[in-house]
Design an enzyme around this catalytic site. Structure first.
Site, PDB file in Angstrom:
ATOM      1  N   LYS A 183       1.058  -1.211   0.004  1.00 41.72           N
ATOM      2  CA  LYS A 183       0.071  -0.056  -0.154  1.00 41.72           C
ATOM      3  C   LYS A 183       0.769   1.298  -0.064  1.00 41.72           C
ATOM      4  O   LYS A 183       0.646   2.228  -0.757  1.00 41.72           O
ATOM      5  CB  LYS A 183      -0.929   0.081   1.348  1.00 41.72           C
ATOM      6  CG  LYS A 183      -1.839  -1.113   1.352  1.00 41.72           C
ATOM      7  CD  LYS A 183      -2.925  -0.989   2.503  1.00 41.72           C
ATOM      8  CE  LYS A 183      -2.108  -0.999   3.847  1.00 41.72           C
ATOM      9  NZ  LYS A 183      -1.515  -2.443   4.420  1.00 41.72           N
ATOM     10  N   ARG A 226      -9.342   1.264   8.670  1.00 44.11           N
ATOM     11  CA  ARG A 226      -8.872  -0.073   8.864  1.00 44.11           C
ATOM     12  C   ARG A 226      -9.992  -0.624   9.720  1.00 44.11           C
ATOM     13  O   ARG A 226      -9.775  -2.014  10.048  1.00 44.11           O
ATOM     14  CB  ARG A 226      -7.544   0.056   9.930  1.00 44.11           C
ATOM     15  CG  ARG A 226      -6.482  -0.825   9.509  1.00 44.11           C
ATOM     16  CD  ARG A 226      -5.158  -0.347   9.937  1.00 44.11           C
ATOM     17  NE  ARG A 226      -3.847  -1.065   9.978  1.00 44.11           N
ATOM     18  CZ  ARG A 226      -2.954  -0.608   9.426  1.00 44.11           C
ATOM     19  NH1 ARG A 226      -2.764   0.646   8.692  1.00 44.11           N
ATOM     20  NH2 ARG A 226      -1.745  -1.388   9.745  1.00 44.11           N
ATOM     21  N   ARG A 241      11.395  -6.554   4.447  1.00 48.97           N
ATOM     22  CA  ARG A 241      11.124  -4.855   4.624  1.00 48.97           C
ATOM     23  C   ARG A 241      11.981  -4.333   5.450  1.00 48.97           C
ATOM     24  O   ARG A 241      12.334  -4.471   6.510  1.00 48.97           O
ATOM     25  CB  ARG A 241       9.610  -4.715   4.858  1.00 48.97           C
ATOM     26  CG  ARG A 241       9.333  -3.273   4.808  1.00 48.97           C
ATOM     27  CD  ARG A 241       7.687  -3.404   4.637  1.00 48.97           C
ATOM     28  NE  ARG A 241       6.780  -3.463   5.792  1.00 48.97           N
ATOM     29  CZ  ARG A 241       5.702  -3.128   5.849  1.00 48.97           C
ATOM     30  NH1 ARG A 241       5.033  -2.615   4.796  1.00 48.97           N
ATOM     31  NH2 ARG A 241       4.917  -3.106   7.198  1.00 48.97           N
ATOM     32  N   ARG A 289      11.281  -2.647  10.878  1.00 47.18           N
ATOM     33  CA  ARG A 289      10.337  -2.403  11.970  1.00 47.18           C
ATOM     34  C   ARG A 289      10.092  -3.436  12.963  1.00 47.18           C
ATOM     35  O   ARG A 289       9.958  -4.508  12.728  1.00 47.18           O
ATOM     36  CB  ARG A 289       9.111  -1.796  11.359  1.00 47.18           C
ATOM     37  CG  ARG A 289       9.124  -0.437  10.694  1.00 47.18           C
ATOM     38  CD  ARG A 289       7.933  -0.243   9.597  1.00 47.18           C
ATOM     39  NE  ARG A 289       6.551  -0.779  10.433  1.00 47.18           N
ATOM     40  CZ  ARG A 289       5.443  -0.719   9.696  1.00 47.18           C
ATOM     41  NH1 ARG A 289       5.566   0.024   8.395  1.00 47.18           N
ATOM     42  NH2 ARG A 289       4.317  -0.874  10.145  1.00 47.18           N
ATOM     43  N   ARG A 292      -0.746  -8.999  13.590  1.00 43.83           N
ATOM     44  CA  ARG A 292      -1.236  -8.160  12.519  1.00 43.83           C
ATOM     45  C   ARG A 292      -1.939  -8.748  11.521  1.00 43.83           C
ATOM     46  O   ARG A 292      -3.167  -8.431  11.183  1.00 43.83           O
ATOM     47  CB  ARG A 292      -0.141  -7.389  11.788  1.00 43.83           C
ATOM     48  CG  ARG A 292       0.517  -6.385  12.817  1.00 43.83           C
ATOM     49  CD  ARG A 292       1.896  -5.616  12.379  1.00 43.83           C
ATOM     50  NE  ARG A 292       1.724  -4.747  11.393  1.00 43.83           N
ATOM     51  CZ  ARG A 292       2.462  -4.206  10.412  1.00 43.83           C
ATOM     52  NH1 ARG A 292       3.557  -4.990  10.219  1.00 43.83           N
ATOM     53  NH2 ARG A 292       2.354  -3.385   9.597  1.00 43.83           N
TER      54      ARG A 292
HETATM   55  P1  AMP Z   1       1.052   0.507   9.119  1.00 42.45           P
HETATM   56  O1  AMP Z   1       2.542   1.254   8.785  1.00 42.45           O
HETATM   57  O2  AMP Z   1      -0.086   1.025   8.219  1.00 42.45           O
HETATM   58  O3  AMP Z   1       1.094  -0.748   8.904  1.00 42.45           O
HETATM   59  O4  AMP Z   1       0.706   0.751  10.792  1.00 42.45           O
HETATM   60  C1  AMP Z   1       1.573   0.354  11.882  1.00 42.45           C
HETATM   61  C2  AMP Z   1       0.693   0.389  13.106  1.00 42.45           C
HETATM   62  O5  AMP Z   1       0.039   1.535  13.445  1.00 42.45           O
HETATM   63  C3  AMP Z   1      -0.550  -0.671  12.985  1.00 42.45           C
HETATM   64  O6  AMP Z   1       0.071  -1.983  13.202  1.00 42.45           O
HETATM   65  C4  AMP Z   1      -1.453  -0.151  13.929  1.00 42.45           C
HETATM   66  O7  AMP Z   1      -1.001  -0.350  15.311  1.00 42.45           O
HETATM   67  C5  AMP Z   1      -1.233   1.468  13.782  1.00 42.45           C
HETATM   68  N1  AMP Z   1      -2.170   1.840  12.843  1.00 42.45           N
HETATM   69  C6  AMP Z   1      -2.021   2.313  11.724  1.00 42.45           C
HETATM   70  N2  AMP Z   1      -3.111   2.934  10.910  1.00 42.45           N
HETATM   71  C7  AMP Z   1      -4.146   2.734  11.907  1.00 42.45           C
HETATM   72  C8  AMP Z   1      -5.372   2.493  11.585  1.00 42.45           C
HETATM   73  N3  AMP Z   1      -6.164   3.254  10.721  1.00 42.45           N
HETATM   74  N4  AMP Z   1      -6.205   2.251  12.502  1.00 42.45           N
HETATM   75  C9  AMP Z   1      -5.491   1.529  13.919  1.00 42.45           C
HETATM   76  N5  AMP Z   1      -4.254   1.476  14.223  1.00 42.45           N
HETATM   77  C10 AMP Z   1      -3.545   1.937  13.042  1.00 42.45           C
END
Ligand code: AMP
Length: 210
Positions: free
Chosen positions: A13, A88, A123, A156, A167
């Site tokens: 994404k 999400r 990654r 990360r 996740r």
């Molecule tokens: P990402 O980089 O989008 O994978 O986000 C990393 C982490 O941030 C996720 O595993 C969640 O803990 C938190 N996070 C990011 N976006 C959201 C969202 N829209 N709703 C809830 N948690 C989020």
């Protein structure tokens, strides 16, 4: 153009959002990047979010809804935007709908769990600017160093195998229902997994009629 990029963690994404953002000249809004910056700065939101993120759990809806509402007020969003990693949950999607946002399309990147687990182990992310790389699919020019800003690249904490599995579990229970939500609204554009970043971009553009 108002777009959502939907898909499991590691589906690409962020990568596709960056490419589209340049092509369409509209900003990408990544709640993951906003939250990571908040954690690094030690803000109140960052302190609240950190434990959820480290555990691979979702940050509470009210925090996310607040972050997005504030970000969309900025003038660079006037001509459109790309949402990466948000909404999400159904509650987040409903909050955006209720606030009157009308999306043009929701690109759903379809990648199997097996593929995701393999991808996430390679990654790497920049500790300073958040740019992402992959040791095989999209390596930096110098190993461990960000092409864009020269800072260090790391894995990360939430890309570690045990966190990836939780996740994915959260994705299937909380986020996957959004596929049907946007299908019912007639704006869902499924994009099947492709072997390369470029091939995925080509399919995304095709789905958008570009
Ligand atoms: P990402 O980089 O989008 O994978 O986000 C990393 C982490 O941030 C996720 O595993 C969640 O803990 C938190 N996070 C990011 N976006 C959201 C969202 N829209 N709703 C809830 N948690 C989020």
């Amino acid at each position: 153009m108002k777009l959502i990029l939907l898909g499991p963690p590691g589906a690409g994404k962020g990568t596709q959002a960056d490419i589209l953002s340049q092509k369409l000249d509209i900003p990408t809004i990544s709640t993951g990047n906003i939250l990571r910056a908040a954690v690094k700065e030690g803000t109140e939101i960052g302190l609240k979010a950190k434990s959820f993120m480290d555990a691979g759990q979702l940050v509470p809806d009210e925090v996310i809804i607040g972050i997005v509402a504030e970000r969309l007020q900025k003038p660079d969003c006037n001509r459109g935007f790309i949402l990466d990693g948000v909404p999400r949950t159904l509650a987040q999607a409903e909050a955006m709908e209720q606030s009157g946002i009308q999306f043009d399309a929701v690109i759903s990147l379809e990648v199997s769990d097996e593929e995701i687990v393999g991808r996430m182990s390679g990654r790497r992310a920049c500790t300073a600017c958040g740019a992402t790389y992959h040791v095989v699919a999209a390596p930096s020019r110098t190993e461990g160093v960000c092409d864009k800003c020269g800072a260090e690249l790391v894995q990360r904490a939430d890309d570690k195998p045990e966190t990836v599995l939780s996740r994915l579990k959260v994705y299937h229970s909380e986020t996957a229902p959004l596929v049907q939500f946007y299908q019912e609204r007639g704006i869902l554009k499924p994009v099947a997994n492709q072997p390369t970043i470029e091939a995925t971009t080509a399919e995304v553009l095709k789905a958008l009629g570009m």
